[in-house]
Design a protein around this motif. Structure first.
Motif, PDB file in Angstrom:
ATOM      1  N   GLY A 158      10.140  15.582  -6.952  1.00  0.00           N
ATOM      2  CA  GLY A 158      10.474  14.588  -6.166  1.00  0.00           C
ATOM      3  C   GLY A 158      11.712  13.637  -6.820  1.00  0.00           C
TER       4      GLY A 158
ATOM      5  N   ILE B 231      10.997   5.570  -4.220  1.00  0.00           N
ATOM      6  CA  ILE B 231      11.613   6.842  -3.500  1.00  0.00           C
ATOM      7  C   ILE B 231      11.323   8.046  -4.317  1.00  0.00           C
ATOM      8  CG2 ILE B 231      13.657   7.895  -3.062  1.00  0.00           C
ATOM      9  CD1 ILE B 231      14.424   5.166  -1.831  1.00  0.00           C
ATOM     10  N   VAL B 232      10.903   9.026  -3.794  1.00  0.00           N
ATOM     11  CA  VAL B 232      10.867  10.411  -4.345  1.00  0.00           C
ATOM     12  C   VAL B 232      11.616  11.209  -3.221  1.00  0.00           C
ATOM     13  CG1 VAL B 232       8.607  10.267  -5.180  1.00  0.00           C
ATOM     14  CG2 VAL B 232       8.845  11.139  -2.836  1.00  0.00           C
TER      15      VAL B 232
ATOM     16  N   HIS C 126       3.339   3.317  -1.824  1.00  0.00           N
ATOM     17  CA  HIS C 126       3.635   3.749  -3.373  1.00  0.00           C
ATOM     18  C   HIS C 126       4.817   4.571  -3.375  1.00  0.00           C
ATOM     19  CE1 HIS C 126       0.263   1.433  -5.114  1.00  0.00           C
ATOM     20  NE2 HIS C 126      -0.682   2.269  -4.122  1.00  0.00           N
ATOM     21  N   LYS C 127       4.799   5.786  -2.556  1.00  0.00           N
ATOM     22  CA  LYS C 127       5.895   6.691  -2.509  1.00  0.00           C
ATOM     23  C   LYS C 127       6.484   6.949  -1.197  1.00  0.00           C
ATOM     24  CE  LYS C 127       5.779   7.469  -7.003  1.00  0.00           C
ATOM     25  NZ  LYS C 127       6.568   6.529  -7.912  1.00  0.00           N
TER      26      LYS C 127
ATOM     27  N   ALA D 208       0.696  -1.271   0.026  1.00  0.00           N
ATOM     28  CA  ALA D 208       0.007   0.063  -0.143  1.00  0.00           C
ATOM     29  C   ALA D 208       1.157   1.044   0.065  1.00  0.00           C
ATOM     30  CB  ALA D 208      -1.057   0.340   1.215  1.00  0.00           C
TER      31      ALA D 208
ATOM     32  N   PHE E 232       5.142  13.570  -8.525  1.00  0.00           N
ATOM     33  CA  PHE E 232       6.472  12.687  -8.745  1.00  0.00           C
ATOM     34  C   PHE E 232       6.276  11.743 -10.040  1.00  0.00           C
ATOM     35  CE2 PHE E 232       5.150  12.206  -4.274  1.00  0.00           C
ATOM     36  CZ  PHE E 232       5.938  13.444  -3.828  1.00  0.00           C
TER      37      PHE E 232
ATOM     38  N   ASN F 223       0.943  13.307  -0.763  1.00  0.00           N
ATOM     39  CA  ASN F 223       1.580  13.083  -2.190  1.00  0.00           C
ATOM     40  C   ASN F 223       2.465  11.761  -1.883  1.00  0.00           C
ATOM     41  OD1 ASN F 223       0.233  14.649  -4.416  1.00  0.00           O
ATOM     42  ND2 ASN F 223       1.303  16.275  -3.018  1.00  0.00           N
ATOM     43  N   ALA F 224       3.235  11.532  -0.768  1.00  0.00           N
ATOM     44  CA  ALA F 224       3.920  10.580  -0.379  1.00  0.00           C
ATOM     45  C   ALA F 224       3.150   9.558   0.472  1.00  0.00           C
ATOM     46  CB  ALA F 224       5.493  10.725   0.088  1.00  0.00           C
ATOM     47  N   ASP F 225       3.063   8.241   0.571  1.00  0.00           N
ATOM     48  CA  ASP F 225       2.540   7.791   1.685  1.00  0.00           C
ATOM     49  C   ASP F 225       3.357   7.847   3.112  1.00  0.00           C
ATOM     50  OD1 ASP F 225       0.541   6.369  -0.047  1.00  0.00           O
ATOM     51  OD2 ASP F 225       2.564   5.917  -1.194  1.00  0.00           O
TER      52      ASP F 225
END
Lengths: 269, 231
Positions: free
Chosen positions: B180, A162-163, A129-130, A127, B98, A179-181
């Protein structure tokens, strides 16, 4: 006309007074942004009349600026490597390296459903993703995160998720906006007044990454600034340590603290 | 050195990758700018709609707006906490931030006025009586647009597309906010350059900056030539 002249004279007098007052220009790593408010308030309480001006950015970015003549007196780095770079290149004053805090790394998420059992389990969660982190090449918290992920042997699995934020603050931005989990950020950010109570975090065990020793140094530009030297000394005072602890930092072991050079008024030979 | 194998003209492979990505982003953006910008410019030129000035202002905003403002609002819009982002996530399963698609959307907004304004000027420069004559000879408005308007205004239209392309190459603030820095996906040349400077690798930074400078100069020179001839 007369009032204008009088006002102008007052303006000149004020400007002159400000110029004469002690002024410390501080360049600080992004993770310190919240602790610095409290820290500078405490410093000004001991030194009324001293102005502290703060610039925060990624440590690597600040080093690039200082090496190109940015007028900062004191540099507060997220690790020991950057001030050492400045000492080697002659852009920092010898004998002023001052470790003052130890950064702690956490994984932070705004998603209430994510299982925060352990870093390894979280990273393998489909679950997720980022995963946000600060640029490992230039930001110490990013480097620590990469080290921890490698030690947990999940780096290759996580790499595609990875971001990268420009600094640890930006990595936090990616997480906070959803935006990132989840993301690797400094404990100091998630326990800050602005972010406390938002989302949940899991501290990354200290044995998974090399210590993030935050250290300050006096720049060559600030070498003659006595107030800047007092600021450096203040960073390892009991009052400052209490603030760092409150803001989620550890305190470096006694041996790690290099003595602060005496003020410029009595220069060391 | 093992690095030597992966460098070309002194630039490391990841930097070439970032340049390639930037060109791909600019190309995608330019195509979309042509597809939506041209009808938009034509409509803005002709409409008497009272809302048109508001729309035209919105289109022009990126000229004066700091790119970080666009980046900030896109970061919020792309977030699953808000409608566009949650819709995208429900359909695609991944966040719009991203992603290359996210950058294309951002770039179209960011570069829109740089294409639409030259488009409007170019379309306006075509004499009205010519178009009227076309219409009088029985051609549909669409046919007049395709067969008369576009061929007569092509220099200005090409200038608009080139400017849109060139402006997208320079995108930095927007990508910093929503990108990102993913190699090959969102790590565009301007971000790669910023990273090289942070790493204090000025040699690589110089190489990349020089390429961007040269490409931008050539493109702007082309725009200048096109616009001088169009006059």
């Amino acid at each position: 006309m007369l009032t204008f002249a009088r006002r102008f004279a007052f303006f000149l007098a004020t400007a002159a007074a400000l110029a004469a007052a002690d002024r410390v220009s501080v360049a600080a790593a992004a993770n310190l942004v919240y602790a610095l408010d409290a820290l500078n308030a405490a410093f000004r309480a001991t030194e009324p009349g001293t102005t502290v001006v703060v610039t925060t950015a990624a440590s690597g970015n600040l080093v690039a600026q200082i090496r190109n003549g940015a007028p900062y007196d004191v540099f507060l780095s997220a690790d020991l490597a950057y001030p050492r770079t400045l000492l080697t290149s002659g852009d920092a004053a010898a004998g002023t390296l001052t470790p003052f805090a130890v950064g702690r790394l956490v994984v932070w998420t705004m998603r209430p459903e994510l299982d925060l059992g352990s870093v390894g389990v979280l990273m393998r969660n489909t679950a997720v993703h980022k995963v946000a982190l600060a640029q490992p090449e230039t930001a110490p918290y990013g480097r620590a995160a990469r080290e921890a992920l490698r030690k947990l042997e999940v780096w290759s699995e996580v790499q595609g998720k990875i971001v990268i934020g420009d600094s640890v603050s930006q990595a936090a931005q990616f997480v906070q906006s959803g935006n990132a989990d989840c993301g690797f950020v400094a404990l100091s950010l998630v326990v800050s007044p602005e972010l406390t109570g938002k989302g949940r975090y899991l501290e990354v065990p200290l044995e998974l990454y090399s210590p993030i020793t935050e250290a300050a140094v006096l720049t060559t530009f600030g070498r003659e600034n006595a107030a800047a030297r007092r600021y450096l000394a203040f960073l390892v005072s009991p009052a400052a340590r209490e603030i760092f602890t409150r803001f989620g930092y550890g305190i470096p072991p006694a041996g790690a603290v290099a003595p602060v050079a005496p003020p410029a008024t009595s220069p060391a030979s | 050195m093992s690095d030597a194998a992966s460098t070309f003209l002194g630039l490391s492979a990841p930097l070439w990758q970032s340049l390639g990505l930037t060109l791909r982003l600019a190309a995608c953006t330019t195509i979309i700018l042509g597809v939506i910008g041209l009808p938009l410019a034509r409509w803005l030129n002709r409409t008497r709609c009272r809302l048109a000035p508001i729309l035209e202002t919105f289109v022009t905003l990126p000229v004066v707006l700091p790119p970080t403002v666009i980046g900030f609002y896109l970061l919020l819009a792309f977030s699953p906490q808000h409608a566009p982002g949650s819709w995208w996530r429900a359909v695609v399963g991944l966040p719009l931030a991203f992603s290359f698609t996210g950058l294309v959307i951002a770039s179209v907004i960011y570069s829109l006025p740089f294409a639409v304004q030259p488009f409007q000027a170019a379309l306006r420069s075509v004499p009205h009586d010519l178009l009227d004559a076309g219409a009088a000879s029985g051609a549909s408005p669409w046919r007049v647009f395709l067969r008369l308007h576009i061929p007569l205004a092509w220099r200005g239209l090409l200038a608009g597309l080139t400017l849109g392309f060139a402006h997208t190459l320079g995108e930095f603030g927007v990508v910093l906010m929503i990108g990102g820095s993913i190699p090959g996906v969102t790590k565009v040349a301007s971000i790669a350059l910023y990273d090289e400077v942070q790493r204090l690798d000025y040699a690589q930074a110089h190489g990349l900056a020089a390429v961007l400078l040269a490409v931008s100069f050539i493109l702007l020179f082309l725009v200048t030539l096109l616009q001088r001839r169009a006059r």
